[in-house]
Design an enzyme around this catalytic site. Structure first.
Site, mmCIF file in Angstrom:
data_model
loop_
_atom_site.group_PDB
_atom_site.id
_atom_site.type_symbol
_atom_site.label_atom_id
_atom_site.label_comp_id
_atom_site.label_asym_id
_atom_site.label_seq_id
_atom_site.Cartn_x
_atom_site.Cartn_y
_atom_site.Cartn_z
ATOM 1 N N ARG A 100 0.860 -1.177 0.000
ATOM 2 C CA ARG A 100 0.000 0.000 0.000
ATOM 3 C C ARG A 100 0.899 1.230 0.000
ATOM 4 O O ARG A 100 1.945 1.254 0.654
ATOM 5 C CB ARG A 100 -0.878 0.031 1.267
ATOM 6 C CG ARG A 100 -2.062 -0.921 1.219
ATOM 7 C CD ARG A 100 -3.139 -0.406 0.298
ATOM 8 N NE ARG A 100 -4.336 -1.237 0.293
ATOM 9 C CZ ARG A 100 -4.505 -2.303 -0.476
ATOM 10 N NH1 ARG A 100 -3.558 -2.700 -1.307
ATOM 11 N NH2 ARG A 100 -5.632 -2.987 -0.425
ATOM 12 N N GLU B 153 -4.090 7.299 -5.564
ATOM 13 C CA GLU B 153 -4.202 6.521 -6.788
ATOM 14 C C GLU B 153 -5.473 6.940 -7.530
ATOM 15 O O GLU B 153 -6.493 7.150 -6.896
ATOM 16 C CB GLU B 153 -4.241 5.018 -6.470
ATOM 17 C CG GLU B 153 -2.958 4.514 -5.837
ATOM 18 C CD GLU B 153 -3.001 3.027 -5.530
ATOM 19 O OE1 GLU B 153 -3.981 2.341 -5.913
ATOM 20 O OE2 GLU B 153 -2.055 2.552 -4.891
ATOM 21 N N HIS C 102 -0.960 -0.179 -9.856
ATOM 22 C CA HIS C 102 -1.631 -1.056 -8.882
ATOM 23 C C HIS C 102 -2.157 -2.318 -9.586
ATOM 24 O O HIS C 102 -3.350 -2.595 -9.594
ATOM 25 C CB HIS C 102 -2.758 -0.317 -8.161
ATOM 26 C CG HIS C 102 -3.135 -0.974 -6.872
ATOM 27 N ND1 HIS C 102 -3.618 -0.274 -5.772
ATOM 28 C CD2 HIS C 102 -3.121 -2.265 -6.493
ATOM 29 C CE1 HIS C 102 -3.878 -1.110 -4.792
ATOM 30 N NE2 HIS C 102 -3.593 -2.340 -5.202
HETATM 31 C C1 8YV Z 1 -7.269 -5.624 -5.397
HETATM 32 C C2 8YV Z 1 -5.545 -4.903 -3.717
HETATM 33 O O1 8YV Z 1 -6.745 -6.925 -5.505
HETATM 34 O O2 8YV Z 1 -6.273 -7.043 -3.102
HETATM 35 C C3 8YV Z 1 -5.894 -5.927 -2.726
HETATM 36 O O3 8YV Z 1 -5.748 -5.582 -1.520
HETATM 37 O O4 8YV Z 1 -4.647 -4.151 -3.457
HETATM 38 C C4 8YV Z 1 -6.139 -4.717 -5.058
HETATM 39 O O5 8YV Z 1 -5.135 -4.996 -6.019
HETATM 40 C C5 8YV Z 1 -7.844 -5.168 -6.734
HETATM 41 O O6 8YV Z 1 -8.275 -3.838 -6.621
HETATM 42 C C6 8YV Z 1 -9.028 -6.046 -7.117
HETATM 43 O O7 8YV Z 1 -10.143 -5.691 -6.372
#
Ligand code: 8YV
Length: 314
Positions: free
Chosen positions: A228, A257, A275
């Site tokens: 993150r 983001e 991301h």
């Molecule tokens: C989600 C993410 O996977 O899984 C997570 O915590 O950081 C994201 O990459 C993606 O937005 C699919 O919902």
């Protein structure tokens, strides 16, 4: 027609996933909710994505909300204390995305060490005709510090073992692994040549990667962040990169983001990706299936027994 109460959908899902959700649920999006206040009382579930933030104000508008099913592993975008106080179940989709995120971490690390984006541009620009491309850095023999040896961190470590290097880790507690454990992040940064950040986001990890840690990593050091943006002090990172306090960084996540007008974009010792940790077809379909199953299973189980199947411990 769905046998379930309407589900508030937060976030954009790929068409195939959106279609599957609509096959099962009556989906309401945030605009429809705003336009039709009476709907608020009917909403008993939310399906969302882990990189969206949900406000307490929105949840306040939903007096009968019982479950939030996030499509992703992170739930730092959900006001967990508020949800807990209201007895709202929060579920996520762990494990199914661990491999995809680990693969991206390895790919970003190699791209950074061997300057792959620059190498591609070097060939396309014709610069190769004038001189050989500058030397990169080997991964073999390096010391890699893993910040957060959770499921994703362990998948990254498992892959790294093939590169003949040394692994160490930082986290809340020592684990039953053979690698050196550091309970101090600066200590790990001093030991390591490379830091890979894969801990959860949230208040406990907010900006733990700061100027002190980056200076400890040192001028040959490389940072990879696939967790993150909130885990890294982005201003400190920019200063460290600009001032060459570290050699480079590969970032898939950011404070804000999508990344817009960031000075990071002006630096040549940083790789930026949007991301995409879990963004493979295979993974996203599995995640959606799990999120939908979670939502259905938790909704039905919860309505029948008052208990959820897979609540997150948050
Ligand atoms: C989600 C993410 O996977 O899984 C997570 O915590 O950081 C994201 O990459 C993606 O937005 C699919 O919902």
């Amino acid at each position: 027609p769905s046998c379930f109460p309407p589900l508030l959908k937060i976030g954009v899902f790929p068409d195939a996933i959106d279609a599957e959700l609509r096959r099962i649920f009556q989906l309401v999006d945030v605009d429809e909710l705003a336009a039709t206040p009476p709907l608020r009382r009917e909403i008993e579930g939310i399906i969302t994505r882990s990189n969206y933030r949900i406000s307490e104000e929105l949840l306040e508008q939903l007096p009968n909300l019982r479950i939030i099913a996030t499509n992703g592993v992170g739930y730092d975008g959900i006001p967990m204390a508020y949800a807990r106080n209201r007895g709202i179940v929060v579920t996520n989709t762990p494990e199914v995305l661990d491999q995809a995120v680990a693969e991206l971490a390895i790919g970003l690390l190699l791209a950074m060490l061997r300057h792959l984006p620059q190498a591609d541009r070097y060939v396309r620009s014709g610069a190769w005709q004038a001189a050989a491309f500058p030397l990169g850095t080997s991964l073999a023999g390096k010391r890699v510090g893993i910040v957060g040896l959770g499921r994703i961190g362990k998948e990254i470590a498992r892959r790294l073992l093939a590169f003949d290097l040394e692994i160490a880790y930082f986290g809340r507690r020592r684990q039953a692994v053979d690698w050196p454990f550091f309970d101090d992040l600066k200590g790990l940064a001093s030991y390591a040549d490379i830091l890979i950040v894969c801990c959860p986001g949230g208040p406990n990890t907010y900006r733990i990667i700061d100027a002190q840690v980056l200076n400890a990593l040192g001028p040959a050091g490389v940072l990879v962040n696939i967790s993150r943006g909130s885990v890294v002090d982005e201003q400190d990172l920019y200063e460290a990169l600009k001032g060459k306090a570290i050699s480079g960084a590969a970032l898939d996540v950011f404070d804000q983001e999508p990344l817009v007008d960031s000075p990071l974009s002006d630096l040549d010792n940083v790789i930026l990706t949007p991301h995409i940790g879990s963004a493979t077809r295979e993974t996203r379909l599995r995640m959606a299936a799990l999120a939908i199953d979670n939502a259905i299973d938790n909704l039905t189980r919860y309505f029948n027994t008052g208990q959820a199947t897979t609540p997150v411990a948050g």
